[in-house]
Write an enzyme that holds these catalytic residues in place. Structure first.
Site, PDB file in Angstrom:
ATOM      1  N   ARG A   1     -10.486   3.737  -0.988  1.00 60.92           N
ATOM      2  CA  ARG A   1     -10.043   3.140   0.282  1.00 60.92           C
ATOM      3  C   ARG A   1     -10.141   3.826   1.386  1.00 60.92           C
ATOM      4  O   ARG A   1      -9.305   4.521   1.874  1.00 60.92           O
ATOM      5  CB  ARG A   1      -8.569   2.705   0.048  1.00 60.92           C
ATOM      6  CG  ARG A   1      -8.185   1.805  -1.192  1.00 60.92           C
ATOM      7  CD  ARG A   1      -6.742   1.556  -1.110  1.00 60.92           C
ATOM      8  NE  ARG A   1      -6.100   0.556  -1.904  1.00 60.92           N
ATOM      9  CZ  ARG A   1      -6.046   0.500  -3.163  1.00 60.92           C
ATOM     10  NH1 ARG A   1      -5.705   1.577  -3.883  1.00 60.92           N
ATOM     11  NH2 ARG A   1      -5.366  -0.835  -3.846  1.00 60.92           N
TER      12      ARG A   1
ATOM     13  N   ARG B   1       2.046 -10.664  -0.347  1.00 63.03           N
ATOM     14  CA  ARG B   1       2.407  -9.377  -1.281  1.00 63.03           C
ATOM     15  C   ARG B   1       3.511  -8.483  -1.133  1.00 63.03           C
ATOM     16  O   ARG B   1       3.911  -7.843  -1.762  1.00 63.03           O
ATOM     17  CB  ARG B   1       0.959  -8.791  -1.885  1.00 63.03           C
ATOM     18  CG  ARG B   1       0.359  -7.884  -0.633  1.00 63.03           C
ATOM     19  CD  ARG B   1      -1.044  -7.478  -1.035  1.00 63.03           C
ATOM     20  NE  ARG B   1      -1.135  -6.229  -1.380  1.00 63.03           N
ATOM     21  CZ  ARG B   1      -2.557  -5.558  -1.375  1.00 63.03           C
ATOM     22  NH1 ARG B   1      -3.508  -6.316  -1.234  1.00 63.03           N
ATOM     23  NH2 ARG B   1      -2.352  -4.271  -1.851  1.00 63.03           N
TER      24      ARG B   1
ATOM     25  N   GLU C   1     -11.569 -10.981  -4.267  1.00 63.02           N
ATOM     26  CA  GLU C   1      -9.968 -10.962  -3.997  1.00 63.02           C
ATOM     27  C   GLU C   1      -9.607 -12.118  -3.252  1.00 63.02           C
ATOM     28  O   GLU C   1      -8.567 -12.352  -2.980  1.00 63.02           O
ATOM     29  CB  GLU C   1      -9.666  -9.683  -3.386  1.00 63.02           C
ATOM     30  CG  GLU C   1     -10.411  -9.163  -2.054  1.00 63.02           C
ATOM     31  CD  GLU C   1      -9.973  -7.889  -1.767  1.00 63.02           C
ATOM     32  OE1 GLU C   1      -9.135  -6.978  -2.236  1.00 63.02           O
ATOM     33  OE2 GLU C   1     -10.576  -7.616  -0.709  1.00 63.02           O
TER      34      GLU C   1
ATOM     35  N   HIS D   1       0.853  -1.232  -0.045  1.00 64.22           N
ATOM     36  CA  HIS D   1       0.057   0.200   0.014  1.00 64.22           C
ATOM     37  C   HIS D   1       0.705   1.296  -0.029  1.00 64.22           C
ATOM     38  O   HIS D   1       0.612   2.123  -0.513  1.00 64.22           O
ATOM     39  CB  HIS D   1      -1.174   0.031   1.288  1.00 64.22           C
ATOM     40  CG  HIS D   1      -2.063  -0.964   0.949  1.00 64.22           C
ATOM     41  ND1 HIS D   1      -2.205  -2.361   1.137  1.00 64.22           N
ATOM     42  CD2 HIS D   1      -3.399  -0.813   0.111  1.00 64.22           C
ATOM     43  CE1 HIS D   1      -3.035  -2.940   0.692  1.00 64.22           C
ATOM     44  NE2 HIS D   1      -3.862  -2.050   0.096  1.00 64.22           N
TER      45      HIS D   1
ATOM     46  N   CYS E   1     -10.204  -3.315 -10.011  1.00 67.72           N
ATOM     47  CA  CYS E   1      -9.605  -2.178  -9.018  1.00 67.72           C
ATOM     48  C   CYS E   1      -8.360  -2.552  -8.533  1.00 67.72           C
ATOM     49  O   CYS E   1      -7.611  -1.562  -7.975  1.00 67.72           O
ATOM     50  CB  CYS E   1     -10.539  -1.692  -8.183  1.00 67.72           C
ATOM     51  SG  CYS E   1     -10.832  -3.170  -6.890  1.00 67.72           S
TER      52      CYS E   1
ATOM     53  N   ASN F   1      -4.638  -7.410  -6.530  1.00 67.45           N
ATOM     54  CA  ASN F   1      -3.651  -7.312  -5.562  1.00 67.45           C
ATOM     55  C   ASN F   1      -3.737  -8.367  -4.643  1.00 67.45           C
ATOM     56  O   ASN F   1      -2.671  -9.410  -4.440  1.00 67.45           O
ATOM     57  CB  ASN F   1      -3.515  -6.158  -4.623  1.00 67.45           C
ATOM     58  CG  ASN F   1      -3.627  -4.879  -5.736  1.00 67.45           C
ATOM     59  OD1 ASN F   1      -3.027  -4.974  -6.789  1.00 67.45           O
ATOM     60  ND2 ASN F   1      -3.663  -3.723  -5.231  1.00 67.45           N
ATOM     61  N   ASP F   2      -4.711  -8.590  -4.120  1.00 65.55           N
ATOM     62  CA  ASP F   2      -4.946  -9.826  -3.205  1.00 65.55           C
ATOM     63  C   ASP F   2      -5.576 -11.096  -3.771  1.00 65.55           C
ATOM     64  O   ASP F   2      -4.949 -12.199  -3.209  1.00 65.55           O
ATOM     65  CB  ASP F   2      -6.289  -9.364  -2.109  1.00 65.55           C
ATOM     66  CG  ASP F   2      -5.537  -8.431  -0.818  1.00 65.55           C
ATOM     67  OD1 ASP F   2      -4.543  -8.668  -0.513  1.00 65.55           O
ATOM     68  OD2 ASP F   2      -6.266  -7.501  -0.733  1.00 65.55           O
TER      69      ASP F   2
ATOM     70  N   ARG G   1     -15.384   1.603  -0.574  1.00 60.09           N
ATOM     71  CA  ARG G   1     -15.029   0.414   0.143  1.00 60.09           C
ATOM     72  C   ARG G   1     -15.225   0.533   1.494  1.00 60.09           C
ATOM     73  O   ARG G   1     -14.524   1.384   1.979  1.00 60.09           O
ATOM     74  CB  ARG G   1     -13.690  -0.317  -0.422  1.00 60.09           C
ATOM     75  CG  ARG G   1     -13.489  -1.477   0.340  1.00 60.09           C
ATOM     76  CD  ARG G   1     -12.122  -1.960  -0.132  1.00 60.09           C
ATOM     77  NE  ARG G   1     -11.094  -1.349   0.095  1.00 60.09           N
ATOM     78  CZ  ARG G   1      -9.678  -1.491  -0.263  1.00 60.09           C
ATOM     79  NH1 ARG G   1      -9.644  -2.602  -0.969  1.00 60.09           N
ATOM     80  NH2 ARG G   1      -8.792  -0.963   0.202  1.00 60.09           N
TER      81      ARG G   1
HETATM   82  C1  PEP Z   1      -6.770  -5.217  -4.342  1.00 62.49           C
HETATM   83  O1  PEP Z   1      -6.612  -6.209  -3.143  1.00 62.49           O
HETATM   84  O2  PEP Z   1      -6.233  -5.600  -5.298  1.00 62.49           O
HETATM   85  C2  PEP Z   1      -7.459  -4.056  -3.798  1.00 62.49           C
HETATM   86  C3  PEP Z   1      -7.719  -3.079  -4.655  1.00 62.49           C
HETATM   87  O3  PEP Z   1      -7.504  -3.916  -2.514  1.00 62.49           O
HETATM   88  P1  PEP Z   1      -6.130  -3.579  -1.591  1.00 62.49           P
HETATM   89  O4  PEP Z   1      -5.186  -3.097  -2.558  1.00 62.49           O
HETATM   90  O5  PEP Z   1      -6.489  -2.009  -0.882  1.00 62.49           O
HETATM   91  O6  PEP Z   1      -5.968  -4.635  -0.884  1.00 62.49           O
HETATM   92 MG    MG Z   2      -7.557  -5.983  -1.496  1.00 60.10          MG
END
Ligand code: PEP
Ligand code: MG
Length: 567
Positions: free
Chosen positions: A295, A464, A430, A189, A501, A453-454, A331
């Site tokens: 977020r 990650r 996710e 992040h 996203c 991402n998740d 979210r």
């Molecule tokens: C994701 O997991 O792709 C996402 C958009 O949420 P975050 O990156 O905040 O976990």
């Molecule tokens: Mg996520």
């Protein structure tokens, strides 16, 4: 070596003087104190600040969780005022003529050892409390706790060992020319925020031991190259790169006012990801059509207590009004993983990404979460707000979240407070569990948004944030792409849209795949919107569909990536 190779995270060129920030409080060293009275004063000042912080947390806990949970902080306040603790630190400073940090660490360790050796569970637990309060004071003394430690008045390149997302969130791109961090990957992040702010970012292990405060440095966020010696020639070269980067940005400006439509007429909505209401301006500046991900956890960071209902209401309303009726997907709180919020007092976990995170925390702290839901519903009257739940793994969680939302709606109705009854409710896709059950989830929500991402992290079982196993973390892996296909198909079969996203939404190589799969919306860092639009305008949907068939028949992520490079 004068040129180091780092991992590129956020593009852009940085040339400037270094500001080194070491966050690690474990490495406390003994230093001889010339003035022990001053050291004692430093101890007391930071102890007083710690008391103030804990009092804030205590009040917050009392409100949100109740007396029992808050009691631990009452005990912490007592310990911070404990005569024996205070006199032990003072006498250690005196007798060893040492710095306050060393004295606190020494006293902490001896108290902990003493308590842990006792045959009484209650006393052994007190060892944890001693650790906790001592570490809080140490953090304050190190300056790492400051809410302003990353606000600069001069332009600098920040070189750090372990930036938290909340650190990056404080940075002003006018003064932070670039960031080099020792840890994290492209979807940490801290990196996501830097990208949103348009700050060049490279990850390079050991960098803090290779540079000094004030030294000149140049780096390229696209190649990952870091120049430790900025000669006149290097300076010129990087200035030229900077010009080229700006020129490319200027060219993209011409795409303003156009749409992301393929040659054969397939339109993809390009939305922006934001972390604060004012980021909506960046989305509008970059001509984004809507907000695909707000977020909200960033509203909770860099402060001592949670934002109350009124503050949140104002924030959500502001975004809704700015976007003038265009969708704003908000979210609900996704704390945990790499996003820490100290005052929530979440116990350290061995595997935070698999632990007490996101919807799990909200479903556990219902009265705390309801504050956010009330604010969201109230703001829904002022625009096109959509609510989205993060990290759902089961239908039980979704049912529970929906039930709580209904309870909040009833509360508002009873209070005569207006809100949009038919507010759309969606979920992040996710986790592999959600992806496999997508056909079932699709019957219960108004939209899906794929958090790649998740989804990558949980599908590939790769943290990650962990550079050691980063080679396994790939958005090109056929397993991940198959999940995306299943999610989009399930959504469409049930008449709901599916967006992406996560960071992979803006991956240039994957754009034809997303188009071929029929993804409805791509939501990304605002700085990527115009570039993505340009790329989509050059694609042909029917070709992209053929490409997807070929890609999904491949066996490895390397094969997929290689194939996409040649498209
Ligand atoms: C994701 O997991 O792709 C996402 C958009 O949420 P975050 O990156 O905040 O976990
Ligand atoms: Mg996520």
């Amino acid at each position: 070596m004068k040129t180091l190779k780092g991992t590129p995270i956020s593009s852009g060129i940085a040339i400037g003087s270094v500001f080194v920030k070491k966050i690690d409080t474990k490495a406390i060293e003994f230093t001889k104190a010339d003035n022990t009275i001053e050291e004692k004063q430093r101890f007391h000042n930071s102890r007083n600040l710690a008391i103030e912080q804990v009092e804030g947390i205590y009040k917050e806990m009392l409100q949100t969780k109740g007396k029992e949970e808050a009691a631990i902080f009452e005990a912490h306040i007592e310990m911070l005022n404990d005569v024996e603790f205070i006199s032990s630190v003072e006498s250690t400073i005196e007798t060893s003529a040492c710095n306050a940090e060393w004295a606190i660490k020494t006293v902490r360790d001896s108290f902990v050892e003493l308590f842990e050796a006792l045959d009484d569970e209650y006393m052994r637990e007190r060892a944890m409390d001693i650790k906790d309060i001592s570490n809080r004071i140490l953090k304050i003394l190190s300056g790492n706790d400051s809410k302003d430690s990353f606000r600069f008045k001069q332009p600098v390149i920040v070189v750090a060992d372990d930036l938290a997302p909340s650190d990056t969130a404080q940075m002003d791109p006018e003064f932070v020319l670039g960031i080099i961090n020792e840890t994290g990957g492209p979807t940490s992040h801290a990196a996501i925020i830097a990208r949103m702010l348009g700050i060049p970012f490279v990850v390079c292990p050991d960098i803090t031991s290779r540079v000094q405060m004030g030294q000149m440095l140049a780096f390229d966020g696209e190649t990952g190259n870091i120049e430790l010696e900025v000669t006149e020639q290097v300076h010129k070269e990087y200035e030229a790169r900077q010009d080229a980067f700006r020129f490319k940005k200027g060219q993209l400006e011409q795409l303003r006012g156009t749409k992301a439509i393929t040659v054969d007429g397939y339109e993809v909505a390009l939305a922006g990801n934001i972390g604060a209401p004012q980021d909506a301006d960046k989305v509008l500046q970059q001509d984004g059509s809507s907000i695909g991900l707000f977020r909200t956890e960033f509203l909770y960071m860099n402060r001592d207590t949670a934002p109350d209902e009124e503050e949140q209401f104002k924030a959500y309303k502001e975004v809704a009004l700015k976007m003038e009726g265009n969708p704003v997907i908000i979210r609900t709180l996704d704390i945990g993983g790499d996003k820490e919020v100290n005052y929530l007092e979440i116990k350290k976990e061995d595997n935070p990404f698999l632990g007490y995170r996101a919807i799990r925390l909200c479903l556990d702290r219902i009265s705390f979460w309801k504050v956010q839901l009330r604010a969201l519903l109230r703001a829904s009257k002022f625009g096109n707000i959509h609510i989205m739940y993060p990290m759902i793994v089961s239908m039980e969680e979704l049912y529970q979240a929906k039930r709580i939302l209904e309870e909040v709606k009833t509360e508002l109705r009873n209070e005569g407070i207006e809100f949009k009854e038919a507010i759309p409710v969606g979920m992040m896709m996710e986790t592999p569990a959600a992806a496999l059950m997508a056909d079932v989830f699709a019957q219960e929500v108004d939209f899906f948004s794929i958090g790649t991402n998740d989804l990558i992290q949980y599908t590939m079982a790769v943290d990650r944030m962990n550079g050691k196993v980063a080679h396994l973390y790939s958005q090109y892996d056929p397993a991940v792409l198959r999940f995306v296909k299943k999610i989009v198909e399930s959504a469409h079969q049930n008449g709901i849209p599916a967006g992406i996203c996560g960071e992979a939404a803006a991956d240039e190589k994957l754009l034809p795949v997303w188009v071929g799969l029929g993804v409805d919306e791509l939501s990304m860092s605002p700085v990527s919107i115009l570039n993505t639009r340009g790329r989509i305008q050059g694609l042909i949907k029917s070709d992209c569909e053929e490409l997807v068939t070929k890609i999904l028949a491949l066996k490895t992520s390397a094969e997929v990536e290689e194939y996409l490079k040649r498209v």
